[in-house]
Design an enzyme around this catalytic site. Structure first.
Site, PDB file in Angstrom:
ATOM      1  N   CYS A  71       0.859  -1.181   0.000  1.00 27.20           N
ATOM      2  CA  CYS A  71       0.000   0.000   0.000  1.00 27.20           C
ATOM      3  C   CYS A  71       0.897   1.233   0.000  1.00 27.20           C
ATOM      4  O   CYS A  71       2.053   1.149  -0.436  1.00 27.20           O
ATOM      5  CB  CYS A  71      -0.990  -0.026   1.165  1.00 27.20           C
ATOM      6  SG  CYS A  71      -0.224  -0.027   2.806  1.00 27.20           S
ATOM      7  N   ARG A 112      -3.436  -0.649   5.326  1.00 26.49           N
ATOM      8  CA  ARG A 112      -4.057  -1.678   4.472  1.00 26.49           C
ATOM      9  C   ARG A 112      -3.176  -2.902   4.242  1.00 26.49           C
ATOM     10  O   ARG A 112      -3.636  -4.042   4.411  1.00 26.49           O
ATOM     11  CB  ARG A 112      -4.452  -1.065   3.122  1.00 26.49           C
ATOM     12  CG  ARG A 112      -5.541  -0.026   3.219  1.00 26.49           C
ATOM     13  CD  ARG A 112      -5.641   0.782   1.947  1.00 26.49           C
ATOM     14  NE  ARG A 112      -4.434   1.575   1.716  1.00 26.49           N
ATOM     15  CZ  ARG A 112      -4.172   2.246   0.623  1.00 26.49           C
ATOM     16  NH1 ARG A 112      -5.029   2.201  -0.393  1.00 26.49           N
ATOM     17  NH2 ARG A 112      -3.074   2.952   0.500  1.00 26.49           N
ATOM     18  N   ASP A 163      -8.427   3.861   1.483  1.00 24.27           N
ATOM     19  CA  ASP A 163      -7.392   4.075   2.500  1.00 24.27           C
ATOM     20  C   ASP A 163      -8.017   4.607   3.790  1.00 24.27           C
ATOM     21  O   ASP A 163      -8.457   5.764   3.841  1.00 24.27           O
ATOM     22  CB  ASP A 163      -6.350   5.057   1.958  1.00 24.27           C
ATOM     23  CG  ASP A 163      -5.103   5.071   2.828  1.00 24.27           C
ATOM     24  OD1 ASP A 163      -5.198   4.651   3.999  1.00 24.27           O
ATOM     25  OD2 ASP A 163      -4.047   5.492   2.327  1.00 24.27           O
TER      26      ASP A 163
HETATM   27  P1  4NP Z   1      -1.792   2.802   4.149  1.00 20.11           P
HETATM   28  O1  4NP Z   1      -2.355   4.193   4.711  1.00 20.11           O
HETATM   29  O2  4NP Z   1      -1.234   3.095   2.778  1.00 20.11           O
HETATM   30  O3  4NP Z   1      -3.008   1.916   4.084  1.00 20.11           O
HETATM   31  O4  4NP Z   1      -0.745   2.336   5.137  1.00 20.11           O
HETATM   32  C1  4NP Z   1      -1.549   5.335   4.814  1.00 20.11           C
HETATM   33  C2  4NP Z   1      -0.872   5.572   5.982  1.00 20.11           C
HETATM   34  C3  4NP Z   1      -0.083   6.718   6.112  1.00 20.11           C
HETATM   35  C4  4NP Z   1       0.025   7.588   5.048  1.00 20.11           C
HETATM   36  C5  4NP Z   1      -0.643   7.335   3.868  1.00 20.11           C
HETATM   37  C6  4NP Z   1      -1.427   6.206   3.753  1.00 20.11           C
HETATM   38  N1  4NP Z   1       0.820   8.776   5.189  1.00 20.11           N
HETATM   39  O5  4NP Z   1       0.823   9.586   4.240  1.00 20.11           O
HETATM   40  O6  4NP Z   1       1.462   8.974   6.212  1.00 20.11           O
END
Ligand code: 4NP
Length: 144
Positions: A9, A15, A119
């Site tokens: 992800c 995710r 997300d």
């Molecule tokens: P993930 O969600 O891709 O599902 O782990 C996110 C977690 C943090 C960030 C972006 C997406 N971030 O920009 O910090």
């Protein structure tokens, strides 16, 4: 036969670690890992609210630590699974010459009109994301 699967992800704290934990619960014999295309959370455990939502479903994500996707992952895994189209495009941009490893969307593995795992870091809908993740995990394991 698919043995080593990498879930990818953006941050590797919501995710993809949840997908890794959900598939591991169904198929403990598989070699599983997860990674993020971004580098903001390297070395961090999964996001607290995501861990809590997963724990309510019996999934323990506490031992996982975020790492960044790297082109070498194409040689280490039989299948790479992206949580959304942006992740997939980012992974494909890093494909080494001659690497044949398949990169698929997680939603390809379950019967849904969704084309991404939304997300929850932004939507805050951790349970909604987990509902879809667990359906896709079941679909993936059934197709292996
Ligand atoms: P993930 O969600 O891709 O599902 O782990 C996110 C977690 C943090 C960030 C972006 C997406 N971030 O920009 O910090």
């Amino acid at each position: 036969m698919t043995r080593a699967i990498l879930f990818v992800c953006l941050g590797n704290i919501c995710r993809s670690p949840a997908a890794e934990a959900a598939v591991r619960a169904l198929a403990p014999h598989l070699a599983l890992d997860s990674a993020g295309t971004g580098a903001w959370h390297l070395g961090e455990p999964p996001y607290g609210p995501m861990q809590a939502a997963a724990r309510r479903r019996g999934l323990d994500m506490s031992a996982l630590r975020a790492r960044q996707f790297q082109p070498d992952d194409f040689w280490k895994f039989d299948l790479i699974i992206a949580m959304d189209a942006e992740n997939l495009a980012n992974i494909e941009r890093q494909r080494p010459e001659n690497a044949q490893t398949e990169v698929r969307l997680f939603t390809d593995f379950c019967n849904t009109s969704e084309t991404a795992i939304p997300d929850p870091y932004y939507s805050r809908d951790f349970d909604g994301a987990l509902d879809l993740i667990m359906r896709c995990a079941r679909g993936l394991v059934d197709q292996l």
